[in-house]
Design a protein around this motif. Structure first.
Motif, PDB file in Angstrom:
ATOM      1  N   LYS A 233     -16.402 -28.044 -24.377  1.00 20.45           N
ATOM      2  CA  LYS A 233     -15.183 -27.330 -24.798  1.00 20.45           C
ATOM      3  C   LYS A 233     -15.087 -25.979 -24.111  1.00 20.45           C
ATOM      4  N   ALA A 234     -16.213 -25.292 -23.971  1.00 17.91           N
ATOM      5  CA  ALA A 234     -16.213 -23.998 -23.277  1.00 17.91           C
ATOM      6  C   ALA A 234     -15.930 -24.185 -21.781  1.00 17.91           C
ATOM      7  N   LEU A 235     -16.427 -25.279 -21.216  1.00 18.83           N
ATOM      8  CA  LEU A 235     -16.138 -25.586 -19.810  1.00 18.83           C
ATOM      9  C   LEU A 235     -14.638 -25.838 -19.628  1.00 18.83           C
ATOM     10  N   ALA A 236     -14.075 -26.685 -20.480  1.00 19.23           N
ATOM     11  CA  ALA A 236     -12.660 -27.045 -20.372  1.00 19.23           C
ATOM     12  C   ALA A 236     -11.764 -25.824 -20.577  1.00 19.23           C
ATOM     13  N   ALA A 237     -12.202 -24.896 -21.422  1.00 17.69           N
ATOM     14  CA  ALA A 237     -11.380 -23.722 -21.752  1.00 17.69           C
ATOM     15  C   ALA A 237     -11.180 -22.801 -20.551  1.00 17.69           C
ATOM     16  N   GLN A 238     -11.971 -23.006 -19.489  1.00 21.11           N
ATOM     17  CA  GLN A 238     -11.814 -22.177 -18.282  1.00 21.11           C
ATOM     18  C   GLN A 238     -10.600 -22.596 -17.448  1.00 21.11           C
ATOM     19  N   PHE A 239      -9.975 -23.703 -17.824  1.00 21.79           N
ATOM     20  CA  PHE A 239      -8.902 -24.256 -16.987  1.00 21.79           C
ATOM     21  C   PHE A 239      -7.596 -24.368 -17.759  1.00 21.79           C
ATOM     22  N   ASP A 240      -6.527 -24.593 -16.992  1.00 25.34           N
ATOM     23  CA  ASP A 240      -5.210 -24.807 -17.580  1.00 25.34           C
ATOM     24  C   ASP A 240      -5.103 -26.268 -18.020  1.00 25.34           C
TER      25      ASP A 240
ATOM     26  N   ALA B 205     -16.908 -22.817 -13.499  1.00 26.98           N
ATOM     27  CA  ALA B 205     -16.743 -24.079 -12.793  1.00 26.98           C
ATOM     28  C   ALA B 205     -15.699 -24.017 -11.682  1.00 26.98           C
ATOM     29  N   ALA B 206     -14.734 -23.119 -11.782  1.00 27.13           N
ATOM     30  CA  ALA B 206     -13.688 -23.049 -10.753  1.00 27.13           C
ATOM     31  C   ALA B 206     -14.275 -22.673  -9.402  1.00 27.13           C
TER      32      ALA B 206
ATOM     33  N   LEU C  62     -13.215 -34.960 -16.110  1.00 33.19           N
ATOM     34  CA  LEU C  62     -12.508 -33.677 -15.988  1.00 33.19           C
ATOM     35  C   LEU C  62     -12.259 -33.350 -14.520  1.00 33.19           C
ATOM     36  N   TYR C  63     -13.240 -33.682 -13.650  1.00 37.63           N
ATOM     37  CA  TYR C  63     -13.069 -33.393 -12.222  1.00 37.63           C
ATOM     38  C   TYR C  63     -11.816 -34.080 -11.676  1.00 37.63           C
ATOM     39  N   HIS C  64     -11.592 -35.360 -12.052  1.00 40.56           N
ATOM     40  CA  HIS C  64     -10.408 -36.081 -11.559  1.00 40.56           C
ATOM     41  C   HIS C  64      -9.133 -35.318 -11.922  1.00 40.56           C
ATOM     42  N   PHE C  65      -9.061 -34.834 -13.166  1.00 43.15           N
ATOM     43  CA  PHE C  65      -7.888 -34.063 -13.600  1.00 43.15           C
ATOM     44  C   PHE C  65      -7.794 -32.734 -12.852  1.00 43.15           C
ATOM     45  N   LEU C  66      -8.909 -32.021 -12.755  1.00 41.70           N
ATOM     46  CA  LEU C  66      -8.895 -30.691 -12.120  1.00 41.70           C
ATOM     47  C   LEU C  66      -8.500 -30.786 -10.653  1.00 41.70           C
ATOM     48  N   ARG C  67      -8.994 -31.823  -9.970  1.00 36.53           N
ATOM     49  CA  ARG C  67      -8.675 -31.954  -8.550  1.00 36.53           C
ATOM     50  C   ARG C  67      -7.200 -32.340  -8.373  1.00 36.53           C
ATOM     51  N   GLN C  68      -6.737 -33.231  -9.240  1.00 35.25           N
ATOM     52  CA  GLN C  68      -5.345 -33.676  -9.139  1.00 35.25           C
ATOM     53  C   GLN C  68      -4.376 -32.528  -9.378  1.00 35.25           C
ATOM     54  N   THR C  69      -4.772 -31.566 -10.212  1.00 39.51           N
ATOM     55  CA  THR C  69      -3.916 -30.416 -10.509  1.00 39.51           C
ATOM     56  C   THR C  69      -4.335 -29.187  -9.679  1.00 39.51           C
ATOM     57  N   ARG C  70      -5.143 -29.414  -8.664  1.00 46.12           N
ATOM     58  CA  ARG C  70      -5.527 -28.374  -7.703  1.00 46.12           C
ATOM     59  C   ARG C  70      -6.212 -27.175  -8.355  1.00 46.12           C
TER      60      ARG C  70
END
Ligand code: ZN
Length: 181
Positions: free
Chosen positions: A20-27, A175-176, A135-143
């Motif tokens: 949850k803390a990892l995910a919170a770093q992203f939009d 993570a970014a 999460l990586y698949h989502f993060l990469r797809q949304t740049r």
């Protein structure tokens, strides 16, 4: 964004807090929900899926299943190995094995498909690893992160998450700033 948690919250407390803390770093405004559960009894180990937006539901959805039993070994995909300019193969990297041989009939380019294994010792490691992958698949797809949207990159990011979780379970990494090796 909604978390749907179907695992024992006490047993998985360390991993749930960390992801949850990892995910919170992203939009995550384009994510409808993130589900972490034990699956439906059909498969073992860990697996998951990142659904991309559709016309009907224009949001991402991330699903992680972590039935185990543990320890469990994940077969991972590594980036392919290409011959050098002199046509010679570089050595297969430590910890990797050759999964097969690839050839592009158009260009004649050849490569070796590489794989490796990652050991997940318990459900906390299982959650961190499969969550990192999806999460990586989502993060990469949304740049929002570096790399390419392939299984090799998602597995590499998942392995990196696992190592960071093992060393510092109380604080997720920035993570970014992650870069593929
Ligand atoms: Zn994947």
């Amino acid at each position: 964004m909604r978390w749907i948690i179907g695992v024992d919250r006490k047993q998985a407390a360390a991993a749930l807090g960390w992801v949850k803390a990892l995910a919170a770093q992203f939009d995550l405004s384009r994510v409808a929900w993130i589900r972490i559960d034990m699956g439906r009894g059909r498969y073992r180990g860990v697996y998951g899926r990142c659904w991309w937006p559709t016309k009907k539901l224009p949001m991402f959805r991330i699903s992680c299943q972590v039935p185990g039993p543990y320890p469990t070994v994940v077969q991972t995909v590594r980036k392919p190995l290409y011959p050098g300019p002199d046509g010679r193969w570089p050595p297969v990297p430590k910890g990797c094995h050759v999964r097969g041989y690839g050839r592009d009939p158009r260009t004649g380019r050849v490569w070796l498909k590489l794989g490796a294994q990652t050991l997940l010792r318990d459900i906390n490691e299982g959650i961190v690893w499969i969550f990192g992958h999806e999460l990586y698949h989502f993060l990469r797809q949304t740049r929002q992160i570096a790399g390419r949207n392939t299984e090799a990159y998602a597995d590499e990011f998942a392995d990196w998450c696992l190592l960071r979780f093992r060393c510092c379970a109380d604080r997720p990494p920035a993570a970014a700033s992650w870069r593929s090796q």
